[in-house]
Structures are given as C-alpha cells and as structure tokens.
Design an enzyme around this catalytic site. Structure first.
Site, PDB file in Angstrom:
ATOM      1  N   SER A 116       0.789  -1.232   0.135  1.00  0.00           N
ATOM      2  CA  SER A 116       0.051  -0.054  -0.188  1.00  0.00           C
ATOM      3  C   SER A 116       0.901   1.414  -0.035  1.00  0.00           C
ATOM      4  O   SER A 116       2.026   1.093   0.204  1.00  0.00           O
ATOM      5  CB  SER A 116      -0.882   0.056   1.385  1.00  0.00           C
ATOM      6  OG  SER A 116      -0.279   0.056   2.208  1.00  0.00           O
ATOM      7  N   ALA A 131      -5.239  11.026  13.478  1.00  0.00           N
ATOM      8  CA  ALA A 131      -4.524  10.622  14.927  1.00  0.00           C
ATOM      9  C   ALA A 131      -4.582   9.096  14.941  1.00  0.00           C
ATOM     10  O   ALA A 131      -5.169   8.515  15.832  1.00  0.00           O
ATOM     11  CB  ALA A 131      -5.482  11.122  16.193  1.00  0.00           C
ATOM     12  N   HIS A 176       7.716 -13.279  38.929  1.00  0.00           N
ATOM     13  CA  HIS A 176       7.674 -11.993  39.715  1.00  0.00           C
ATOM     14  C   HIS A 176       9.127 -11.519  40.111  1.00  0.00           C
ATOM     15  O   HIS A 176      10.212 -12.263  40.479  1.00  0.00           O
ATOM     16  CB  HIS A 176       7.203 -12.363  41.275  1.00  0.00           C
ATOM     17  CG  HIS A 176       7.068 -11.179  41.959  1.00  0.00           C
ATOM     18  ND1 HIS A 176       6.027 -10.235  41.865  1.00  0.00           N
ATOM     19  CD2 HIS A 176       7.885 -10.732  43.155  1.00  0.00           C
ATOM     20  CE1 HIS A 176       6.141  -9.134  42.693  1.00  0.00           C
ATOM     21  NE2 HIS A 176       7.347  -9.437  43.278  1.00  0.00           N
TER      22      HIS A 176
HETATM   23  P1  NAD Z   1      -5.232   5.121  10.354  1.00  0.00           P
HETATM   24  O1  NAD Z   1      -6.408   4.604   9.480  1.00  0.00           O
HETATM   25  O2  NAD Z   1      -4.542   4.483  11.552  1.00  0.00           O
HETATM   26  O3  NAD Z   1      -5.765   6.638  10.776  1.00  0.00           O
HETATM   27  C1  NAD Z   1      -5.896   7.687   9.915  1.00  0.00           C
HETATM   28  C2  NAD Z   1      -6.567   8.664  10.924  1.00  0.00           C
HETATM   29  O4  NAD Z   1      -6.949   9.878   9.962  1.00  0.00           O
HETATM   30  C3  NAD Z   1      -8.019   8.307  11.223  1.00  0.00           C
HETATM   31  O5  NAD Z   1      -8.064   8.433  12.464  1.00  0.00           O
HETATM   32  C4  NAD Z   1      -9.048   9.126  10.414  1.00  0.00           C
HETATM   33  O6  NAD Z   1      -9.999   9.242  10.927  1.00  0.00           O
HETATM   34  C5  NAD Z   1      -8.047  10.476  10.010  1.00  0.00           C
HETATM   35  N1  NAD Z   1      -8.732  11.081   8.822  1.00  0.00           N
HETATM   36  C6  NAD Z   1      -9.225  10.769   7.904  1.00  0.00           C
HETATM   37  N2  NAD Z   1      -9.298  11.838   7.052  1.00  0.00           N
HETATM   38  C7  NAD Z   1      -9.135  13.079   7.844  1.00  0.00           C
HETATM   39  C8  NAD Z   1      -9.280  14.431   7.687  1.00  0.00           C
HETATM   40  N3  NAD Z   1      -9.742  15.103   6.509  1.00  0.00           N
HETATM   41  N4  NAD Z   1      -9.087  15.174   8.514  1.00  0.00           N
HETATM   42  C9  NAD Z   1      -8.451  14.885   9.686  1.00  0.00           C
HETATM   43  N5  NAD Z   1      -8.265  13.578  10.026  1.00  0.00           N
HETATM   44  C10 NAD Z   1      -8.578  12.396   9.042  1.00  0.00           C
HETATM   45  O7  NAD Z   1      -4.060   5.244   9.215  1.00  0.00           O
HETATM   46  P2  NAD Z   1      -2.573   5.704   9.429  1.00  0.00           P
HETATM   47  O8  NAD Z   1      -2.058   6.203  10.851  1.00  0.00           O
HETATM   48  O9  NAD Z   1      -2.006   6.560   8.286  1.00  0.00           O
HETATM   49  O10 NAD Z   1      -1.889   4.259   9.151  1.00  0.00           O
HETATM   50  C11 NAD Z   1      -2.079   3.477   7.933  1.00  0.00           C
HETATM   51  C12 NAD Z   1      -1.951   1.974   8.346  1.00  0.00           C
HETATM   52  O11 NAD Z   1      -0.775   1.720   8.557  1.00  0.00           O
HETATM   53  C13 NAD Z   1      -2.841   1.514   9.485  1.00  0.00           C
HETATM   54  O12 NAD Z   1      -3.694   0.625   8.737  1.00  0.00           O
HETATM   55  C14 NAD Z   1      -2.157   0.996  10.474  1.00  0.00           C
HETATM   56  O13 NAD Z   1      -2.521  -0.459  10.613  1.00  0.00           O
HETATM   57  C15 NAD Z   1      -0.681   0.813   9.565  1.00  0.00           C
HETATM   58  N6  NAD Z   1       0.537   0.972  10.570  1.00  0.00           N
HETATM   59  C16 NAD Z   1       0.656   0.398  11.638  1.00  0.00           C
HETATM   60  C17 NAD Z   1       1.507   0.466  12.437  1.00  0.00           C
HETATM   61  C18 NAD Z   1       1.849  -0.298  13.626  1.00  0.00           C
HETATM   62  O14 NAD Z   1       1.532  -1.519  13.671  1.00  0.00           O
HETATM   63  N7  NAD Z   1       2.636  -0.037  14.514  1.00  0.00           N
HETATM   64  C19 NAD Z   1       1.971   1.900  12.477  1.00  0.00           C
HETATM   65  C20 NAD Z   1       2.051   2.605  11.381  1.00  0.00           C
HETATM   66  C21 NAD Z   1       1.093   2.277  10.347  1.00  0.00           C
END
Ligand code: NAD
Length: 486
Positions: A145, A181, A440
C-alpha cells in the site's frame, strides 16, 4: 523467457516471506521488486525506521526529563540529529541486506524492476533498459500500500509530506501539524514532539486511534496530552498548502494553522496501479482492494494476493502470516490463518496493544462478557521501571470464560500482547491465563491479575474441572480447546 513455479510481485513482509516459504517447500521461486532494496514499506520506510526514531527520541526524552529521578545527573543533553538518522539508516540497511541473504540462501531469483501481469501465467518486468518476460504457474501479488491522499492537501515531497518525509526531516520542525490521529500520526507525532517540536494533531473523528478500544484510546489521549501533544478532534482538514517558507492548514470549523511542516497520515491505499489486473480480469472491490477467497485465490486461475492489497488490517505481521499460509496452500493444499488473534501495536510511550474484540464490538454483537482490569500503578515491576501509566483490560465470554479481547496501554504493551495472542490462539479461558505461574516481579503478572480481576471474587469463579467442561460443551459441542473430552 524465464520460467518459474512461482513469481511473487513485491518484496515486502508479505511477498518476501511467501517467496522464502515457497522456496523452502521446493518451488522454483522468483520475486520482482521495483525498489532498490528488499523489505517493502515495513523495512525501508515504515515499521523499522519509525521504531528506530521512536527508540532514540524516547531515550532523548528520558535523558532530559526522567533520568534525574533515578539520581542520574547528565548535565546538558543535546540532540545530534544527523547521528540519530545515520543509525536509522544503518539498521534499515542491515535488515534489508538480511533479506537479500535469505533470498540467496533459499535460491530465490530476484528481478529488479516493476512487475505487471500480462495475461494468464505471464509477468512482465519493466527495467530501465527494457523489459523481461517471465512465465509462471503461480503468481502472488504482494504489492502493499501507499499513503492515502486527501483532496486539498498539496504534497510537495518536502514540507507537506507523508510518513516517508517525516522519517527523515533534516531538522526538528518548530511546529509540525499532523493530519490523522491513527498509528502513524501518533507514532511520528510523538517522535518529533520528544525531539523538541510543537506538534498539533488534527483528527476528523471525536477520538484518537479509531479501531482501538474506546477506553484505552481515551487513556492514551490523556497521557499524550500530558506529554505535550496538542489535539484538535472533530476537525476535518480541507487544505494544506505552502505559504512563504512554511505551510498553512485549513479545516472545517476551526481556525487555520500556520506551521513549518505538515505530515499527512489519513490511512493507506492498496497499491494496484499499473499491475495489469485487467489483463487477467481481476476487478477491485469498493475499497480498492483485490478480492480473494480464504486460500488467497483471486478470480484469475493461478493468481493469488496477500497483505495490504487484500482486505483486513494493513499490518506487516498479518501480511507475513498470509504469505506463509498462501505459499503452504499452493504447495500442500493447506494454509492456516486465524484473523481473530492478530495483535496490533502502537509503539508510542507508553505502548498500546490489542488483540481480539473491543468492548464496543462485543456490545454491538450483543455478546455477554466479563471485564477484568489491572492498572500498572499496582504493578511492582512497573513501579521499579518508573512507568506506571496505563492498564491491562481482559474481556472474556461471560458463559465460557473464553478470552475474547485483551487491550493494553502501558510499558512494553507490544511485548505483553504476545502472551494474550498466544493464549487466545489456543482458545484459552481467562482462568487458564490466571492459573499460569508468571515470574515475579514482571509486567506480565499484570495480565494474570487482569484475568483474575474479571472473576467476581478476584479468584476464578469455577474451579472444578467437570463444571468447566460442561460450560464449554454447552456453548459449542465441537469446541475442545483444552483437549477436554467428556
Ligand atoms: P489510520 O487509519 O490508523 O488513521 C488515520 C486517521 O486519519 C483516522 O483517525 C482518520 O479518522 C483520520 N482522518 C481521515 N481523514 C481526515 C481528515 N480529512 N482530517 C483529519 N483527520 C482525518 O491510518 P495511518 O495512521 O495512516 O496508518 C495507516 C496504516 O498503517 C494503518 O492501517 C496501520 O495499521 C498501519 N500502521 C501500523 C503501525 C503499527 O503497527 N505500529 C504503524 C504505522 C502504520
């Protein structure tokens, strides 16, 4: 034309793991990757570099703010950002070279270039000096992606960028505005906040971390706010553009914000462009992902897809499991996936981790559940570490006691969740976990205590074996998760 049993397109955690497993099982395997290094988003511009930055920035914060509490005086603490970034690059290079080594060891042919399906059983690899034609009995699409775009946000590959740019800012921004967020927004927002930036996180929803348990997400927001992150919730960003040396971000119902950098983190989009899916009749679903069945078969014979390009969570470890299951399915006819026990971790400080159902999911599904909570404030080990923020929450079926979900915010949550995921994979009850001896003083004891707390008296409600067997069989006669027999 080169011929292989299997051609994998994409060498991320889904693709490279599938290629290795298929080679181990005796197939003649090739992998096509357009990036100069193997490892995909995870190794090159995702999980690994972000975890390096999270670790280094947390140490910087500790040195500035918490070492003194341990009676350690370090004088003035200075940030050497170039060295920090260099370390990140070294870790990334070491790991991507490690994948190259695994490819060599497993005799996987690597084709550098962009792979495209070109009719049944054919893959074309576009390279700078021409194109290669490959013939394959099986093809696995594992192209991953890329960051989702947002109308009005004018990415310039520099000041207005995605996580890719935020992994390599040349200096600490004065004011970084993060859009979204979610996982990425919080992890990288925390990194730059710890290194000295003012960070404002704009989120469309009225909460952070959609998909995570509501209570844990609310705790997280309080903790991050205390650490210095600023949140604007219910804020839909409509535009971000360059203005002079900096940027301006506009959103509905809130005043515009001036800043020197913007990071867009509003999710990710499956990478399917230019893949030649039309040539074999594959149509994307409404979310732009490739539809597959439970054997990862697409609508085209011999063509499989795994990881971020298909449905489900976009997580490296989910892709890896699918890679193994898909390769084993091709060779042996059997592959194993359990989507109910895939953990998720946000590597902030404290970490946030979860597996299974959230409370609101259980409520929506009208499942009766019991809840046990143990706060890290009461954990001896957390006290010794000096990190007592957070809790463990265990959700278990009210009738069978089977663990349905575990949600953790606290020190090393990302490690602790493994015990919960393993126990759930074996169909454990919360009593099973509570009755396992935990060393522990460890943080893992908090999981045992949360399991105990779910039972009325703080001790498991039913201890007699017969009764437990009856309860299991009453719910599902075929269920024998403990190896129990009547
Ligand atoms: P996410 O889907 O976790 O969060 C995106 C956020 O953006 C959502 O809260 C959404 O409501 C918000 N949003 C959307 N449109 C908006 C707007 N116009 N204005 C303000 N806010 C808006 O996506 P991400 O953080 O980009 O992560 C992408 C993917 O990568 C996720 O599926 C995640 O699982 C993966 N990821 C995983 C990890 C990890 O495992 N630690 C770390 C980074 C990313």
């Amino acid at each position: 034309m080169e011929t292989h049993d299997l051609v994998v397109i994409g060498a991320g955690p889904g693709g490279y793991v599938a290629a290795i497993r298929a080679a181990q099982l005796g197939l003649n395997v090739a992998c096509v990757e357009q990036a100069p290094a193997l490892g995909g988003t995870c190794l090159r511009i995702g999980c690994i570099p972000s975890k390096v930055l999270l670790e280094s920035s947390e140490r910087f914060r500790e040195a500035r703010l918490t070492l003194a509490q341990h009676g350690i005086r370090v004088g003035s603490v200075e940030l050497d950002l170039p060295t920090l970034m260099k370390r990140k690059e070294t870790v990334v290079q070491t790991l991507t070279k490690g994948v190259e080594g695994l490819f060599r060891k497993n005799k996987i042919t690597r084709y550098a270039g962009r792979g495209r399906l070109d009719g049944s059983g054919r893959v074309t690899v576009s390279q700078s000096n021409g194109a290669l034609e490959l013939q394959a009995k099986h093809v696995i699409i594992a192209t991953g992606s890329r960051p989702a775009l947002l109308d009005g946000v004018e990415l310039d590959g520099d000041r207005i960028g995605t996580s890719t740019e935020a992994l390599a800012y040349p200096e600490v921004p004065k004011h970084l505005v993060v859009i979204g967020a979610g996982y990425i927004g919080l992890e990288l927002g925390c990194v730059w906040q710890r290194l000295g930036a003012k960070v404002t996180v704009l989120e469309f929803l009225d909460r952070i971390l959609p998909g995570m348990d509501d209570e844990v997400a609310a705790d997280a927001q309080k903790i991050f706010t205390k650490q210095g992150l600023q949140f604007r919730l219910g804020c839909r960003v409509t535009a971000a553009k360059r203005q002079g040396d900096g940027c301006v971000v506009e959103s509905e119902g809130a005043p515009s914000l001036e800043c020197d950098r913007v990071m867009l983190a509003v999710g990710r989009t499956a990478h399917t462009e230019g893949l030649g899916l039309d040539s074999i009749g594959i149509q994307l679903n409404e979310k732009g992902r490739i539809p597959v069945n439970d054997r990862f078969e697409t609508s085209a014979a011999g063509v499989f897809a795994i990881g971020d390009v298909i449905g489900g969570a976009m997580l490296a470890h989910k892709a890896e499991e699918e890679g193994v299951a898909c390769a084993e399915g091709i060779v042996t006819g059997h592959g194993h996936m359990n989507y109910d026990t895939i953990p998720a971790v946000v590597f902030t400080h404290p970490e946030i981790a979860s597996v299974g159902k959230t409370e609101s999911q259980l409520q929506q599904e009208k499942v009766e559940y019991r809840k046990g909570i143990f706060p890290f404030l009461a954990s001896g080990r957390a006290r010794t570490l000096g990190t007592t923020d957070g809790k463990i929450k265990v959700l278990a079926d009210a009738k069978t006691d089977r663990v349905l979900g575990v949600h953790i915010i606290g020190p090393q949550a990302g490690e602790l969740i493994a015990e919960a995921a393993t126990a759930m994979s074996f169909g454990a009850s919360s009593e099973d976990i509570a009755r396992c001896c935990h060393a522990h003083p460890t943080l893992a004891e908090a999981l045992k205590e949360a399991d105990l707390a779910g039972h009325d008296s703080g001790r498991p409600a039913y201890c007699d074996h017969e009764n437990a067997v009856d309860r299991w069989f009453a719910v599902d006669p075929d269920l024998q998760p403990h190896g129990l027999r009547r």
